[in-house]
Write a protein that holds these residues in place. Structure first.
Motif, PDB file in Angstrom:
ATOM      1  N   ILE A 100       0.854  -1.177   0.000  1.00 30.24           N
ATOM      2  CA  ILE A 100       0.000   0.000   0.000  1.00 30.24           C
ATOM      3  C   ILE A 100       0.889   1.225   0.000  1.00 30.24           C
ATOM      4  O   ILE A 100       1.719   1.407   0.896  1.00 30.24           O
ATOM      5  N   ASP A 101       0.708   2.046  -1.004  1.00 28.34           N
ATOM      6  CA  ASP A 101       1.518   3.255  -1.149  1.00 28.34           C
ATOM      7  C   ASP A 101       0.833   4.445  -0.481  1.00 28.34           C
ATOM      8  O   ASP A 101       1.480   5.237   0.204  1.00 28.34           O
ATOM      9  N   ILE A 102      -0.475   4.569  -0.692  1.00 28.55           N
ATOM     10  CA  ILE A 102      -1.216   5.717  -0.174  1.00 28.55           C
ATOM     11  C   ILE A 102      -2.577   5.259   0.331  1.00 28.55           C
ATOM     12  O   ILE A 102      -3.264   4.496  -0.349  1.00 28.55           O
ATOM     13  N   LEU A 103      -2.946   5.717   1.518  1.00 31.54           N
ATOM     14  CA  LEU A 103      -4.320   5.612   1.997  1.00 31.54           C
ATOM     15  C   LEU A 103      -4.659   7.004   2.511  1.00 31.54           C
ATOM     16  O   LEU A 103      -3.990   7.513   3.410  1.00 31.54           O
ATOM     17  N   TRP A 104      -5.656   7.619   1.920  1.00 30.61           N
ATOM     18  CA  TRP A 104      -6.025   8.998   2.245  1.00 30.61           C
ATOM     19  C   TRP A 104      -7.530   9.108   2.412  1.00 30.61           C
ATOM     20  O   TRP A 104      -8.288   8.501   1.655  1.00 30.61           O
ATOM     21  N   VAL A 105      -7.944   9.876   3.426  1.00 27.30           N
ATOM     22  CA  VAL A 105      -9.353  10.186   3.641  1.00 27.30           C
ATOM     23  C   VAL A 105      -9.469  11.692   3.830  1.00 27.30           C
ATOM     24  O   VAL A 105      -8.735  12.276   4.633  1.00 27.30           O
ATOM     25  N   HIS A 106     -10.378  12.312   3.085  1.00 27.70           N
ATOM     26  CA  HIS A 106     -10.614  13.752   3.203  1.00 27.70           C
ATOM     27  C   HIS A 106     -10.931  14.098   4.650  1.00 27.70           C
ATOM     28  O   HIS A 106     -11.639  13.359   5.339  1.00 27.70           O
ATOM     29  N   VAL A 107     -10.418  15.210   5.113  1.00 33.21           N
ATOM     30  CA  VAL A 107     -10.560  15.604   6.514  1.00 33.21           C
ATOM     31  C   VAL A 107     -12.018  15.623   6.974  1.00 33.21           C
ATOM     32  O   VAL A 107     -12.322  15.266   8.111  1.00 33.21           O
ATOM     33  N   ASP A 108     -12.954  15.989   6.116  1.00 37.71           N
ATOM     34  CA  ASP A 108     -14.377  16.034   6.491  1.00 37.71           C
ATOM     35  C   ASP A 108     -15.010  14.645   6.645  1.00 37.71           C
ATOM     36  O   ASP A 108     -16.127  14.534   7.146  1.00 37.71           O
ATOM     37  N   TYR A 109     -14.309  13.607   6.197  1.00 39.99           N
ATOM     38  CA  TYR A 109     -14.870  12.256   6.218  1.00 39.99           C
ATOM     39  C   TYR A 109     -14.102  11.318   7.144  1.00 39.99           C
ATOM     40  O   TYR A 109     -14.372  10.118   7.177  1.00 39.99           O
ATOM     41  N   ARG A 110     -13.161  11.846   7.907  1.00 40.05           N
ATOM     42  CA  ARG A 110     -12.378  11.008   8.817  1.00 40.05           C
ATOM     43  C   ARG A 110     -13.214  10.594  10.016  1.00 40.05           C
ATOM     44  O   ARG A 110     -14.219  11.208  10.323  1.00 40.05           O
ATOM     45  N   GLU A 111     -12.767   9.530  10.667  1.00 39.72           N
ATOM     46  CA  GLU A 111     -13.443   8.996  11.870  1.00 39.72           C
ATOM     47  C   GLU A 111     -14.836   8.441  11.554  1.00 39.72           C
ATOM     48  O   GLU A 111     -15.686   8.378  12.440  1.00 39.72           O
ATOM     49  N   GLN A 112     -15.080   8.066  10.295  1.00 35.45           N
ATOM     50  CA  GLN A 112     -16.376   7.509   9.906  1.00 35.45           C
ATOM     51  C   GLN A 112     -16.257   6.093   9.332  1.00 35.45           C
ATOM     52  O   GLN A 112     -17.221   5.561   8.795  1.00 35.45           O
ATOM     53  N   GLY A 113     -15.065   5.524   9.424  1.00 37.75           N
ATOM     54  CA  GLY A 113     -14.874   4.141   8.982  1.00 37.75           C
ATOM     55  C   GLY A 113     -14.463   3.969   7.533  1.00 37.75           C
ATOM     56  O   GLY A 113     -14.360   2.835   7.065  1.00 37.75           O
ATOM     57  N   TYR A 114     -14.235   5.048   6.812  1.00 37.34           N
ATOM     58  CA  TYR A 114     -13.885   4.924   5.394  1.00 37.34           C
ATOM     59  C   TYR A 114     -12.488   4.352   5.189  1.00 37.34           C
ATOM     60  O   TYR A 114     -12.261   3.538   4.295  1.00 37.34           O
ATOM     61  N   GLY A 115     -11.540   4.774   6.026  1.00 38.80           N
ATOM     62  CA  GLY A 115     -10.195   4.199   5.944  1.00 38.80           C
ATOM     63  C   GLY A 115     -10.225   2.704   6.219  1.00 38.80           C
ATOM     64  O   GLY A 115      -9.572   1.915   5.532  1.00 38.80           O
ATOM     65  N   LYS A 116     -11.000   2.311   7.215  1.00 39.23           N
ATOM     66  CA  LYS A 116     -11.158   0.896   7.550  1.00 39.23           C
ATOM     67  C   LYS A 116     -11.735   0.124   6.364  1.00 39.23           C
ATOM     68  O   LYS A 116     -11.254  -0.958   6.027  1.00 39.23           O
ATOM     69  N   LYS A 117     -12.772   0.689   5.727  1.00 43.70           N
ATOM     70  CA  LYS A 117     -13.388   0.012   4.579  1.00 43.70           C
ATOM     71  C   LYS A 117     -12.383  -0.197   3.449  1.00 43.70           C
ATOM     72  O   LYS A 117     -12.340  -1.264   2.834  1.00 43.70           O
TER      73      LYS A 117
END
Length: 138
Positions: A63-80
Protein backbone atom coordinates in the motif's frame (compact mmCIF):
# COMPACT_ATOMS: atom_id res chain seq x y z
CA UNK A 1 28.79 7.40 -26.07
CA UNK A 2 27.57 10.88 -25.16
CA UNK A 3 24.75 11.26 -22.62
CA UNK A 4 22.61 14.33 -22.16
CA UNK A 5 21.91 15.81 -18.76
CA UNK A 6 19.70 14.09 -16.25
CA UNK A 7 16.15 15.42 -16.55
CA UNK A 8 12.91 15.03 -14.62
CA UNK A 9 11.00 12.01 -15.96
CA UNK A 10 7.56 12.24 -17.50
CA UNK A 11 4.87 9.79 -16.38
CA UNK A 12 5.57 7.79 -19.54
CA UNK A 13 9.30 7.74 -18.76
CA UNK A 14 8.58 6.50 -15.23
CA UNK A 15 6.28 3.76 -16.56
CA UNK A 16 9.01 2.68 -18.98
CA UNK A 17 11.61 2.44 -16.21
CA UNK A 18 9.18 0.54 -13.92
CA UNK A 19 8.33 -1.91 -16.71
CA UNK A 20 12.01 -2.47 -17.49
CA UNK A 21 12.70 -3.32 -13.84
CA UNK A 22 9.68 -5.65 -13.78
CA UNK A 23 11.02 -7.32 -16.94
CA UNK A 24 14.45 -7.76 -15.33
CA UNK A 25 12.99 -9.07 -12.07
CA UNK A 26 10.85 -11.66 -13.87
CA UNK A 27 14.01 -13.16 -15.35
CA UNK A 28 15.19 -13.94 -11.81
CA UNK A 29 12.03 -14.70 -9.85
CA UNK A 30 9.45 -17.06 -11.27
CA UNK A 31 5.79 -16.14 -11.18
CA UNK A 32 6.62 -12.47 -11.01
CA UNK A 33 3.72 -10.08 -11.15
CA UNK A 34 3.06 -6.41 -10.76
CA UNK A 35 -0.52 -5.22 -10.70
CA UNK A 36 -1.71 -1.85 -9.51
CA UNK A 37 -4.79 -1.98 -7.27
CA UNK A 38 -6.22 1.49 -6.70
CA UNK A 39 -9.51 2.06 -4.90
CA UNK A 40 -11.57 5.15 -4.11
CA UNK A 41 -14.74 6.10 -2.31
CA UNK A 42 -17.00 8.76 -3.81
CA UNK A 43 -19.81 10.70 -2.24
CA UNK A 44 -23.23 11.19 -3.85
CA UNK A 45 -21.77 14.08 -5.90
CA UNK A 46 -19.17 11.67 -7.36
CA UNK A 47 -16.37 13.51 -5.53
CA UNK A 48 -13.50 11.37 -4.29
CA UNK A 49 -13.49 11.48 -0.49
CA UNK A 50 -11.03 8.66 0.19
CA UNK A 51 -8.62 6.48 -1.73
CA UNK A 52 -6.06 3.73 -1.53
CA UNK A 53 -3.24 3.24 -4.05
CA UNK A 54 -1.35 -0.04 -3.99
CA UNK A 55 0.38 -2.67 -6.06
CA UNK A 56 0.63 -6.42 -5.88
CA UNK A 57 4.21 -7.56 -6.31
CA UNK A 58 4.99 -11.28 -6.38
CA UNK A 59 3.33 -12.56 -3.20
CA UNK A 60 2.43 -9.34 -1.38
CA UNK A 61 0.47 -6.13 -1.64
CA UNK A 62 2.26 -2.87 -1.02
CA UNK A 63 0.00 0.00 0.00
CA UNK A 64 1.52 3.25 -1.15
CA UNK A 65 -1.22 5.72 -0.17
CA UNK A 66 -4.32 5.61 2.00
CA UNK A 67 -6.02 9.00 2.24
CA UNK A 68 -9.35 10.19 3.64
CA UNK A 69 -10.61 13.75 3.20
CA UNK A 70 -10.56 15.60 6.51
CA UNK A 71 -14.38 16.03 6.49
CA UNK A 72 -14.87 12.26 6.22
CA UNK A 73 -12.38 11.01 8.82
CA UNK A 74 -13.44 9.00 11.87
CA UNK A 75 -16.38 7.51 9.91
CA UNK A 76 -14.87 4.14 8.98
CA UNK A 77 -13.89 4.92 5.39
CA UNK A 78 -10.19 4.20 5.94
CA UNK A 79 -11.16 0.90 7.55
CA UNK A 80 -13.39 0.01 4.58
CA UNK A 81 -10.58 0.70 2.11
CA UNK A 82 -8.08 -1.29 4.19
CA UNK A 83 -10.51 -4.23 4.47
CA UNK A 84 -11.15 -4.19 0.72
CA UNK A 85 -7.41 -4.16 0.02
CA UNK A 86 -6.97 -7.11 2.37
CA UNK A 87 -9.84 -8.99 0.68
CA UNK A 88 -8.27 -8.44 -2.75
CA UNK A 89 -4.87 -9.49 -1.41
CA UNK A 90 -6.28 -12.75 -0.10
CA UNK A 91 -8.14 -13.41 -3.38
CA UNK A 92 -4.86 -12.92 -5.23
CA UNK A 93 -3.02 -15.27 -2.85
CA UNK A 94 -0.81 -12.66 -1.23
CA UNK A 95 1.11 -13.71 1.87
CA UNK A 96 1.26 -10.26 3.44
CA UNK A 97 0.58 -6.54 3.05
CA UNK A 98 3.23 -3.93 3.74
CA UNK A 99 3.01 -0.16 3.98
CA UNK A 100 4.66 2.87 5.51
CA UNK A 101 3.36 5.85 7.43
CA UNK A 102 4.64 8.72 9.54
CA UNK A 103 4.12 9.37 13.24
CA UNK A 104 1.93 12.39 12.38
CA UNK A 105 -0.25 10.21 10.13
CA UNK A 106 -1.73 6.89 11.23
CA UNK A 107 0.56 4.25 12.79
CA UNK A 108 -2.00 3.51 15.52
CA UNK A 109 -4.76 3.13 12.92
CA UNK A 110 -2.81 0.37 11.14
CA UNK A 111 -1.80 -1.35 14.40
CA UNK A 112 -5.50 -1.51 15.34
CA UNK A 113 -6.07 -3.67 12.22
CA UNK A 114 -3.25 -6.12 12.82
CA UNK A 115 -0.27 -4.41 11.23
CA UNK A 116 3.04 -4.85 13.05
CA UNK A 117 5.87 -2.34 13.01
CA UNK A 118 8.91 -3.90 11.32
CA UNK A 119 11.15 -0.82 11.15
CA UNK A 120 11.27 2.79 12.29
CA UNK A 121 13.45 5.60 10.98
CA UNK A 122 13.94 8.38 13.50
CA UNK A 123 13.96 12.06 12.53
CA UNK A 124 12.26 11.44 9.19
CA UNK A 125 11.01 14.01 8.54
CA UNK A 126 12.52 16.27 11.19
CA UNK A 127 11.31 15.43 14.71
CA UNK A 128 8.96 12.70 13.44
CA UNK A 129 9.24 8.97 12.81
CA UNK A 130 8.78 6.99 9.61
CA UNK A 131 7.16 3.61 10.31
CA UNK A 132 7.21 0.50 8.12
CA UNK A 133 4.44 -1.99 8.89
CA UNK A 134 3.48 -5.47 7.78
CA UNK A 135 0.44 -7.69 8.15
CA UNK A 136 0.71 -11.44 7.58
CA UNK A 137 -2.28 -12.87 5.71
CA UNK A 138 -1.59 -16.59 6.06
Amino acid sequence: MNFSNIVQSTNEDSDYVRNKLIEFNSQHVLNGRYEEINLCLKNDKEEIVAGLNSAICWNWMEIDILWVHVDYREQGYGKKLLEEAEKISREKNCSFIKLNTFSFQAPDFYKKYGYKIIAVIENAPNDYKHYYLLKELL
